[in-house]
Design a protein around this motif. Structure first.
Motif, PDB file in Angstrom:
ATOM      1  N   PRO A  81      16.691   6.676 -38.445  1.00 53.27           N
ATOM      2  CA  PRO A  81      18.067   6.169 -38.616  1.00 53.27           C
ATOM      3  C   PRO A  81      19.156   7.209 -38.305  1.00 53.27           C
ATOM      4  O   PRO A  81      20.281   6.825 -37.969  1.00 53.27           O
ATOM      5  CB  PRO A  81      18.119   5.770 -40.091  1.00 53.27           C
ATOM      6  CG  PRO A  81      16.717   5.511 -40.487  1.00 53.27           C
ATOM      7  CD  PRO A  81      15.864   6.402 -39.638  1.00 53.27           C
ATOM      8  N   ASP A  82      18.848   8.484 -38.402  1.00 54.54           N
ATOM      9  CA  ASP A  82      19.845   9.505 -38.046  1.00 54.54           C
ATOM     10  C   ASP A  82      20.326   9.339 -36.603  1.00 54.54           C
ATOM     11  O   ASP A  82      21.428   9.730 -36.253  1.00 54.54           O
ATOM     12  CB  ASP A  82      19.240  10.911 -38.189  1.00 54.54           C
ATOM     13  CG  ASP A  82      19.222  11.367 -39.640  1.00 54.54           C
ATOM     14  OD1 ASP A  82      19.737  10.628 -40.497  1.00 54.54           O
ATOM     15  OD2 ASP A  82      18.677  12.446 -39.903  1.00 54.54           O
ATOM     16  N   LYS A  83      19.458   8.761 -35.755  1.00 54.01           N
ATOM     17  CA  LYS A  83      19.818   8.609 -34.344  1.00 54.01           C
ATOM     18  C   LYS A  83      20.719   7.398 -34.112  1.00 54.01           C
ATOM     19  O   LYS A  83      21.174   7.160 -33.012  1.00 54.01           O
ATOM     20  CB  LYS A  83      18.540   8.440 -33.499  1.00 54.01           C
ATOM     21  CG  LYS A  83      17.505   9.521 -33.718  1.00 54.01           C
ATOM     22  CD  LYS A  83      17.967  10.813 -33.091  1.00 54.01           C
ATOM     23  CE  LYS A  83      17.132  11.969 -33.616  1.00 54.01           C
ATOM     24  NZ  LYS A  83      17.724  13.260 -33.329  1.00 54.01           N
ATOM     25  N   TYR A  84      20.880   6.573 -35.163  1.00 52.24           N
ATOM     26  CA  TYR A  84      21.624   5.317 -34.982  1.00 52.24           C
ATOM     27  C   TYR A  84      22.857   5.227 -35.874  1.00 52.24           C
ATOM     28  O   TYR A  84      23.488   4.188 -35.948  1.00 52.24           O
ATOM     29  CB  TYR A  84      20.685   4.127 -35.257  1.00 52.24           C
ATOM     30  CG  TYR A  84      19.562   4.074 -34.263  1.00 52.24           C
ATOM     31  CD1 TYR A  84      19.675   3.338 -33.090  1.00 52.24           C
ATOM     32  CD2 TYR A  84      18.407   4.837 -34.454  1.00 52.24           C
ATOM     33  CE1 TYR A  84      18.667   3.333 -32.155  1.00 52.24           C
ATOM     34  CE2 TYR A  84      17.391   4.849 -33.517  1.00 52.24           C
ATOM     35  CZ  TYR A  84      17.528   4.096 -32.367  1.00 52.24           C
ATOM     36  OH  TYR A  84      16.542   4.102 -31.428  1.00 52.24           O
TER      37      TYR A  84
END
Lengths: 194, 597
Positions: A65-68
């Motif tokens: 989720p860090d990438k989104y």
């Protein structure tokens, strides 16, 4: 079951084991897929755990989720779901016991018919012997020695389990897996008592 | 899975987005930020990076951090506010500058506002985004409490990250280290240990443990006790609260001086009796020895639990202000054959990790941080036992489901009690909340299938859903205290308040009005059935119109209009509220109220 799904955004076709749309790069909702396919590794009991970890980390580099965090709520939700799925699959494949259970299921063998092996007198006796030896051990040296014996037994069972998977003898594999989970439980118990 | 390499939509360096890294500590707080490839710490008006987490409310003024000089006012200031997050942080136990009673969360909100303003002054622009660090061993309630306080301060919390993880992230990036590291993080109020594996761009937490109520504060208390016993022959516990507080703060000041000088003389005053005493590091170490030993015990247990041999570990990284004490590295060397890395500033590295991670969250990166949940989560089952659904050290995010059933024939509702902790019996674990799933089809015991889903997101915040598989009836719960809003709703409110905000004060007023409105709307929603049952058609329509009016005004940032519409809805529901009280009352008595004499 190699049915394509459709991208929720651009309606492009998405192959079964793919979670990013090749056309619009958008993350896709989770789909039913077995742990090996999810990880993109070959379906075998004799996994190279370093390889498994590499595959796992590579996937998290894409789906965590860090990438989104900058994208829409929907995309954040999909990444949380996929990232959780990847975490769980990794944990399951990383343990020999749950990995064997997954393999048994994939080969059409229902691991729940395991009850019979609880009554396997040889296995029960073997386990009782190990437990008694540990309980009767007086010095911590002796205790460590009996743990060593237990560890030997665990690796022996693992080897046999691997052979039975290679020979596609799933009933035997199931028995060995039940034995392995018992031995593993005892090992954790012993460690706590040290 | 077939991986398709996706390109990160990297923004050009010039319009790189800003995200603060906030280490909200028990004793000191630190803010930092990376702006266009350059990392910097935020300085306060005294040019200091280390900002004491102190708040002083006095007549019509608020003071914070280094604005509070270490004289008489220091002894009146609120300190160690973070410790209250593991307790009841909504209890109104403090007086603000106007003499109104406020809670620990509201005090923390004020402190976050102070930090936000400092950052804006340093950077000469508005800043909303931040990553906040929390102790790894903080439970759900404490985590969501911190997040809520920051939201109310107008900060958009992009991520909560664990303090030892943040430290390892900064350390690994800066020193380009690889391998398995043990982070020993001893702060002012909390103790965390984390075992991490660092490889190319990947920071993976293997396991974590700690004690959320062990830190420098406890050393101060123990040392104060020792001092009054030794030099005044008084039992510390026999003193009044104010005297105790003064002594503990004095003990802290002495401890800080001991970091620099091994022995010195100091005047100590207890109950109006003043003595000049000789302070000595050896005495201090003796006084706190038991607590240091328990940190060693926690470290040993973690290593034992994860099956990692000490020789596989590169070494210990010491983090947190209290880890500066010499006796700590000595004790670690005694107990572990390992290297100690003390080439980082233990006070600043946590904030730095948060700022670097924040930068990457908003501007893209190939690095990834993988963390775990510190404590097991589950629900209470028959006999007061805790059934674990997510066990400790499970990588997050994590979603787990479990199916439960009824234990009585014809049972139509199930109460779920959500628990966190490692003990077998539920009473020994922390209660996170409870909810009831009702309208289950009456069936023989053991037949209904109720699926409970625990979803732990990347912030380590839990959401629980229970669903009756037959009827599809669902009930959701997010961990919260009182009637507060769901954290996701609060995040949305903060996000919407940022647009067109005239200034900080206006933005916070918008947040407050929206939070109030949303809570009110949720309340109305939860009694919808009663409204239909008790009210006249006219009243129902009137309530509905005003609900829609309020909902509509929530789309704007006009706080006057929102507040007016809250008032209107309040008026519209007045007669319902009255009827509801009467109805409850008549149900108890079993008679119509009019017929009671």
């Amino acid at each position: 079951m190699s049915v394509n799904s459709i991208c929720w955004d651009c309606e492009n076709a998405i192959p079964p084991n793919v979670f990013i749309c090749q056309k619009c790069n958008k993350i896709q909702p989770p789909k039913q897929v077995d742990e090996f396919k999810l990880m993109g590794i070959s379906e075998t009991f004799d996994l190279d755990l370093d390889e498994l970890e590499k595959a796992y980390l590579k996937l998290q580099q894409v789906f965590h989720p860090d990438k989104y965090s900058q994208l829409s709520d929907q995309e954040i939700k999909y990444s949380t779901l996929l990232s959780s799925m990847i975490n769980e699959a990794y944990q399951k494949l990383n343990s020999s016991i749950s990995r064997a259970t997954i393999l048994l299921k994939l080969n059409g063998f229902n691991p729940h018919s395991e009850d019979k092996s609880f009554n396997d007198p040889d296995v029960l006796e073997e386990i009782m012997d190990i437990q008694n030896e540990f309980l009767e051990a007086e010095s911590s040296e002796q205790k460590k020695l009996s743990i060593q014996k237990l560890n030997l037994k665990i690796s022996e069972t693992m080897e046999n389990l691997s052979i039975s998977f290679k020979n596609k003898e799933y009933a035997i594999a199931n028995k060995l897996n039940v034995k392995l989970s018992y031995l593993e439980k005892i090992r954790i118990d012993f460690k706590k008592q040290l | 899975m077939n991986l398709i390499k996706i390109k990160e939509p990297m923004s050009s360096k010039n319009d790189a987005k800003i995200c603060l890294g906030i280490d909200f500590g028990t004793t000191n707080s630190v803010c930092s930020v990376k702006v266009k490839d350059k990392f910097q710490f935020i300085l306060d008006d005294n040019g200091k990076t280390l900002i004491p987490t102190l708040i002083l409310y006095s007549e019509k003024t608020k003071k914070f951090g280094n604005q509070i000089i270490k004289n008489e006012s220091y002894f009146n200031s609120i300190f160690s506010i973070k410790r209250n997050f593991t307790k009841d942080f909504d209890k109104k136990i403090y007086d603000d500058e106007n003499g109104a009673k406020i809670s620990s969360m509201e005090v923390s909100k004020d402190f976050f506002i102070y930090l936000k303003n400092l950052c804006e002054k340093n950077l000469n622009q508005n800043v909303f985004d931040c990553v906040i660090t929390v102790p790894a061993y903080f439970d759900e309630k404490a985590r969501s409490g911190i997040m809520r306080a920051a939201f109310m301060a107008g900060l958009r919390v992009r991520r909560l990250i664990n303090e030892p993880t943040a430290a390892a992230f900064a350390y690994g990036l800066e020193k380009k280290k690889k391998g398995i590291f043990f982070v020993y993080d001893l702060g002012g109020g909390t103790f965390d240990v984390s075992l991490l594996k660092l490889s190319d761009g990947i920071f993976k937490v293997i396991a974590t443990s700690g004690d959320p109520n062990l830190g420098g504060d406890d050393f101060d208390i123990l040392y104060a006790k020792w001092l009054v016993k030794k030099y005044f022959k008084i039992d510390f516990d026999s003193l009044n609260n104010r005297e105790k507080l003064k002594l503990v703060k004095k003990s802290k000041l002495i401890k800080e001086k001991l970091f620099e000088t091994q022995t010195f003389n100091e005047k100590l005053k207890v109950n109006e009796c003043v003595k000049e005493i000789e302070i000595n590091i050896k005495d201090f170490n003796k006084a706190i020895n038991n607590l240091i030993d328990s940190t060693i015990k926690i470290s040993l247990e973690l290593l034992n639990e994860v099956d990692v041999e000490i020789n596989k570990i590169e070494g210990f990284v010491l983090v947190g202000g209290s880890s500066r004490m010499k006796c700590i590295s000595e004790k670690i060397k005694e107990n572990f054959e390992t290297t100690i890395f003390d080439d980082v500033n233990p006070d600043l590295v946590v904030s730095k990790g948060a700022a670097l991670h924040g930068y990457e969250l908003l501007n893209g990166s190939d690095n990834v941080l993988l963390d775990v949940t510190p404590l097991s989560l589950g629900i209470e089952t028959m006999g007061g036992l805790m059934e674990k659904i997510i066990s400790r050290n499970t990588p997050i995010p994590a979603i787990k489901e479990q199916t439960f059933t009824t234990h009585e024939n014809g049972q139509t509702a199930i109460k779920f009690l959500i628990l966190q902790g490692e003990r077998e019996t539920s009473s020994n674990n922390r209660k996170l909340g409870e909810f009831i799933l009702s309208n289950i089809q009456p069936k023989p015991a053991g037949i209904p299938r109720i699926t409970v889903m625990f979803s732990l997101d990347a912030d380590g915040i839990l959401f629980v859903t229970a669903k009756d598989e037959e009827t599809g009836i669902q009930n959701k719960l997010s961990v919260k205290t009182n009637d507060d809003l769901d954290l996701n709703d609060m995040r949305k409110i903060v996000e919407s308040s940022i647009e067109n905000a005239k200034d900080d004060i206006h933005q916070r007023m918008v947040i407050e009005a929206k939070v109030k409105a949303k809570s009110f709307l949720n309340e109305i929603e939860s009694v919808k059935k009663d409204i239909e049952l008790l009210c006249s058609k006219n009243d129902i329509n009137d309530i509905e119109d005003n609900v829609n009016l309020l909902k509509k005004s929530l789309e704007t940032n006009d706080c006057d209009m929102i507040n007016q519409n809250i008032e209107k809805l309040n008026k519209a529901t007045e007669s319902f509220a009255q009827k509801r009280i009467e109805n409850d009352f008549s149900q108890v008595i079993g008679k119509d109220v009019d017929k009671i004499d």
